[in-house]
Design an enzyme around this catalytic site. Structure first.
Site, mmCIF file in Angstrom:
data_model
loop_
_atom_site.group_PDB
_atom_site.id
_atom_site.type_symbol
_atom_site.label_atom_id
_atom_site.label_comp_id
_atom_site.label_asym_id
_atom_site.label_seq_id
_atom_site.Cartn_x
_atom_site.Cartn_y
_atom_site.Cartn_z
ATOM 1 N N GLY A 1 6.464 5.303 8.646
ATOM 2 C CA GLY A 1 5.373 6.575 8.476
ATOM 3 C C GLY A 1 5.514 7.106 9.864
ATOM 4 N N SER A 2 4.245 7.782 10.203
ATOM 5 C CA SER A 2 4.270 8.550 11.272
ATOM 6 C C SER A 2 3.922 7.634 12.472
ATOM 7 C CB SER A 2 3.107 9.518 11.368
ATOM 8 O OG SER A 2 1.789 8.986 10.980
ATOM 9 N N LYS B 1 0.926 -1.230 0.074
ATOM 10 C CA LYS B 1 0.126 -0.006 -0.062
ATOM 11 C C LYS B 1 0.834 1.290 0.083
ATOM 12 C CE LYS B 1 -2.942 3.167 1.505
ATOM 13 N NZ LYS B 1 -1.978 4.285 1.233
ATOM 14 N N GLU C 1 8.645 15.852 15.339
ATOM 15 C CA GLU C 1 9.039 15.846 13.790
ATOM 16 C C GLU C 1 8.403 16.437 12.835
ATOM 17 O OE1 GLU C 1 8.505 11.949 11.689
ATOM 18 O OE2 GLU C 1 10.544 12.253 11.032
ATOM 19 N N THR D 1 0.086 7.009 13.167
ATOM 20 C CA THR D 1 -0.378 5.771 12.187
ATOM 21 C C THR D 1 0.183 4.393 12.852
ATOM 22 O OG1 THR D 1 -0.598 7.228 10.199
ATOM 23 C CG2 THR D 1 -0.369 4.822 10.029
ATOM 24 N N GLY D 2 1.417 4.404 13.240
ATOM 25 C CA GLY D 2 2.032 3.237 13.801
ATOM 26 C C GLY D 2 1.227 2.901 15.147
ATOM 27 N N CYS E 1 13.521 10.533 6.831
ATOM 28 C CA CYS E 1 13.394 10.078 8.214
ATOM 29 C C CYS E 1 14.582 10.255 9.179
ATOM 30 C CB CYS E 1 12.766 8.706 8.522
ATOM 31 S SG CYS E 1 13.891 7.569 7.325
ATOM 32 N N GLU F 1 8.603 1.722 11.529
ATOM 33 C CA GLU F 1 9.947 2.708 11.453
ATOM 34 C C GLU F 1 9.104 4.135 11.319
ATOM 35 O OE1 GLU F 1 11.738 5.517 10.554
ATOM 36 O OE2 GLU F 1 12.232 4.827 8.487
HETATM 37 P P1 ADP Z 1 2.862 10.955 6.702
HETATM 38 O O1 ADP Z 1 2.479 11.995 7.788
HETATM 39 O O2 ADP Z 1 4.270 10.924 6.827
HETATM 40 O O3 ADP Z 1 1.905 11.005 5.497
HETATM 41 P P2 ADP Z 1 1.507 8.365 7.454
HETATM 42 O O4 ADP Z 1 1.830 7.628 8.596
HETATM 43 O O5 ADP Z 1 -0.115 9.414 7.691
HETATM 44 O O6 ADP Z 1 2.646 9.388 7.477
HETATM 45 O O7 ADP Z 1 1.407 7.868 6.160
HETATM 46 C C1 ADP Z 1 2.170 6.648 5.793
HETATM 47 C C2 ADP Z 1 1.422 5.607 5.268
HETATM 48 O O8 ADP Z 1 0.379 5.219 5.953
HETATM 49 C C3 ADP Z 1 0.660 6.128 3.799
HETATM 50 O O9 ADP Z 1 0.881 4.914 3.068
HETATM 51 C C4 ADP Z 1 -0.831 6.276 4.369
HETATM 52 O O10 ADP Z 1 -1.725 6.020 3.402
HETATM 53 C C5 ADP Z 1 -0.951 5.143 5.411
HETATM 54 N N1 ADP Z 1 -1.589 5.411 6.540
HETATM 55 C C6 ADP Z 1 -2.159 6.558 6.832
HETATM 56 N N2 ADP Z 1 -3.240 6.294 7.909
HETATM 57 C C7 ADP Z 1 -3.403 5.148 8.130
HETATM 58 C C8 ADP Z 1 -4.273 4.271 8.781
HETATM 59 N N3 ADP Z 1 -5.101 4.457 9.557
HETATM 60 N N4 ADP Z 1 -4.111 2.733 8.715
HETATM 61 C C9 ADP Z 1 -3.143 2.410 7.715
HETATM 62 N N5 ADP Z 1 -2.636 3.019 7.018
HETATM 63 C C10 ADP Z 1 -2.572 4.522 7.168
#
Ligand code: ADP
Length: 495
Positions: free
Chosen positions: A242-243, A189, A399, A246-247, A300, A265
């Protein structure tokens, strides 16, 4: 490779077809409403992206599961799997420039960096894991003599990879390549604002001979497509960059569904620490500018907190500001640009919000602080240096993921170490000193996955990228990454 502007411009003028999902080797429309893809270069609409519904994601995961169960990939002879991954690396090399240009139009990274960091590093990563896959052995345990205890390494099954927009091909390859090398199936994804090159990668994987269903790509919003993937009972292991927000959600989804293993990460707030006895303060100042401003700070491991010994603080900040002013912000497709676009308007607004908060909290803006090149319609920001940032400030703790550097003075080594470790993150760090003992003390004392000494940001596929504290767990890159994609199984045989 030598780059020429005319070829880049020609590639950049090509229209981009509406993007589809890749499920079981077939390109399909998503059930959701297609999403517009806006280029950060000028805000123009490039194409549309398919939006995978929960049903689409379930189909992708079922296809990956079926491909795993029937063994079409994992039971292929290792030498044959290796040949396929090498072929994929060759195909990426064949398309270096088209891939890089497509990626730059999608995510805004400057072309000079993108060529090496995106297709360049993806090809290298596929080659590295192609070579690794037939060098992973099982073990025989030293147990009593009437037992044979064998430890097998088996693929885990279906790997879901959720990746961000800053270096989609590089980070995507860090996850997809070792997962495929170990015989797993993958559902990838990509991020909403950087999906196009990963879809092309999947197309090249099919051409290289990765069997249908083994590598699937679902695009769409994180809260719909990503969430469905993370909740899927068909996914055994979830790997993510990612963030932190979301993690956290991903761990909840895992707990709500099938307890799939999650490797996260989650970025950093990495300290770059300059002692007065640095071997070359001028070189350190230039490197400190690169450490935060390359890819507009959307890295990152960016050195986003500069800790400087008070006795050289003013001089160092002045040299750093000089170096930063020389970095040209502009159209990322232009070869003369050093800092390209910010990935999205939301991200740009977030960056500006950090600067406003820093000023309110007592930070002093030395250079930058604002949006630039607004007339282009794109999203650009001047490199920004803020001094007098204190540990309780938002800019010290969170960050930004943008071209904003927080500077804090220190008086001695103990204070430098305390300040370095005073955030919840622990991804990367830099130390500049000519005192060997101090360098080693700092390497031991700083809690992070990597500490650079008298340089910043050096990396190679052979060394792990791994976070401590709330920067995450597990490692991308190196042989250590393979551990995420195998299960250990013991055969205990009475003789
Ligand atoms: P950033 O703030 O750097 O965009 P995110 O964590 O929002 O970081 O995004 C990183 C990835 O996680 C993207 O592919 C995004 O679509 C995905 N993402 C964001 N929210 C969710 C969620 N609730 N569940 C699963 N994947 C998500």
């Amino acid at each position: 490779m030598t780059l020429d502007q005319a070829t880049i411009d020609r590639l950049a003028a090509a229209p981009v077809a509406p993007a589809k999902l890749l499920i079981n080797g077939e390109w399909t429309e998503g059930e959701g409403e297609p999403m517009p893809v806006l280029s950060p270069i000028d805000g123009s609409r490039m194409t549309t992206l398919a939006s995978a519904s929960a049903g689409d994601v379930a189909r992708a995961c079922a296809a990956a599961r079926a491909a795993f169960e029937d063994g079409r990939w994992r039971n292929m002879a290792p030498a044959a799997r290796k040949a396929v991954l090498h072929r994929l690396a060759d195909l990426i090399d064949r398309e270096t420039l088209p891939l890089a240009v497509l990626g730059v139009r999608d995510n805004g990274t400057d072309i000079g960096m993108a060529v090496k960091a995106e297709p360049g590093s993806a090809a290298q990563t596929f080659r590295y894991y192609a070579e690794a896959l037939d060098k992973v052995y099982g073990e025989i345990a030293p147990v009593q003599s009437n037992v044979l205890a064998m430890i097998h390494r088996e693929p885990v099954g279906v790997v879901a990879a959720i990746v961000p927009w800053n270096f989609p091909l590089m980070i995507g390859a860090w996850k997809v390549a070792p997962a495929l090398a170990m015989g797993n199936s993958v559902v990838l994804k990509p991020a909403e604002t950087a999906s196009l090159t990963l879809l092309r990668l999947a197309e090249l994987a099919l051409e290289a001979g990765v069997p249908p269903g083994v590598f699937n790509v679902v695009t769409g919003p994180g809260r719909v497509t990503g969430e469905a993937l993370a909740l899927s009972p068909d996914v055994d292991v979830l790997v993510f960059t990612g963030s932190g927000a979301t993690g956290r959600r991903l761990l909840q989804y895992s707990a709500q569904s099938n307890l799939k293993r999650c490797y996260l990460e989650l970025g950093g707030k990495s300290p770059n620490i300059v002692f007065a006895d640095a071997p070359d303060l001028g070189a350190a100042a230039k490197a400190a500018a690169m450490a935060i401003f390359r890819n507009a700070g959307q890295v990152c491991v960016a050195g986003s907190r500069l800790l400087v010994e008070a006795s050289v603080h003013d001089r160092f900040v002045a040299e750093l500001a000089e170096a930063a002013k020389k970095m040209k912000v502009g159209n990322p497709l232009s070869l003369s640009t050093q800092i390209g676009a910010v990935n999205s308007l939301t991200q740009l607004e977030g960056n500006l919000g950090f600067v406003a908060d820093a000023a309110r909290e007592g930070g002093e803006i030395v250079i930058g602080g604002g949006r630039t090149l607004e007339e282009t319609g794109g999203w650009y920001m001047d490199p920004t240096v803020v001094t007098n940032v204190q540990p309780q400030h938002r800019l010290y703790q969170q960050e930004v993921f943008g071209p904003v550097l927080a500077v804090t003075p220190f008086t001695d080594e103990a204070e430098a170490l305390r300040l370095a470790n005073a955030t919840e993150f622990g991804l990367a760090a830099g130390v500049w000193t000519s005192n060997l003992s101090r360098a080693h003390r700092m390497v031991r004392g700083i809690r992070s996955g990597v500490v650079h000494v008298n340089t910043y940001g050096g990396a190679d596929i052979t060394v792990p990228l791994s976070g401590t504290k709330q920067s995450g767990n597990g490692a991308d890159k190196s042989m250590h990454a393979l551990d995420k994609y195998v299960d250990l199984k013991t055969a205990w045989i009475q003789l």
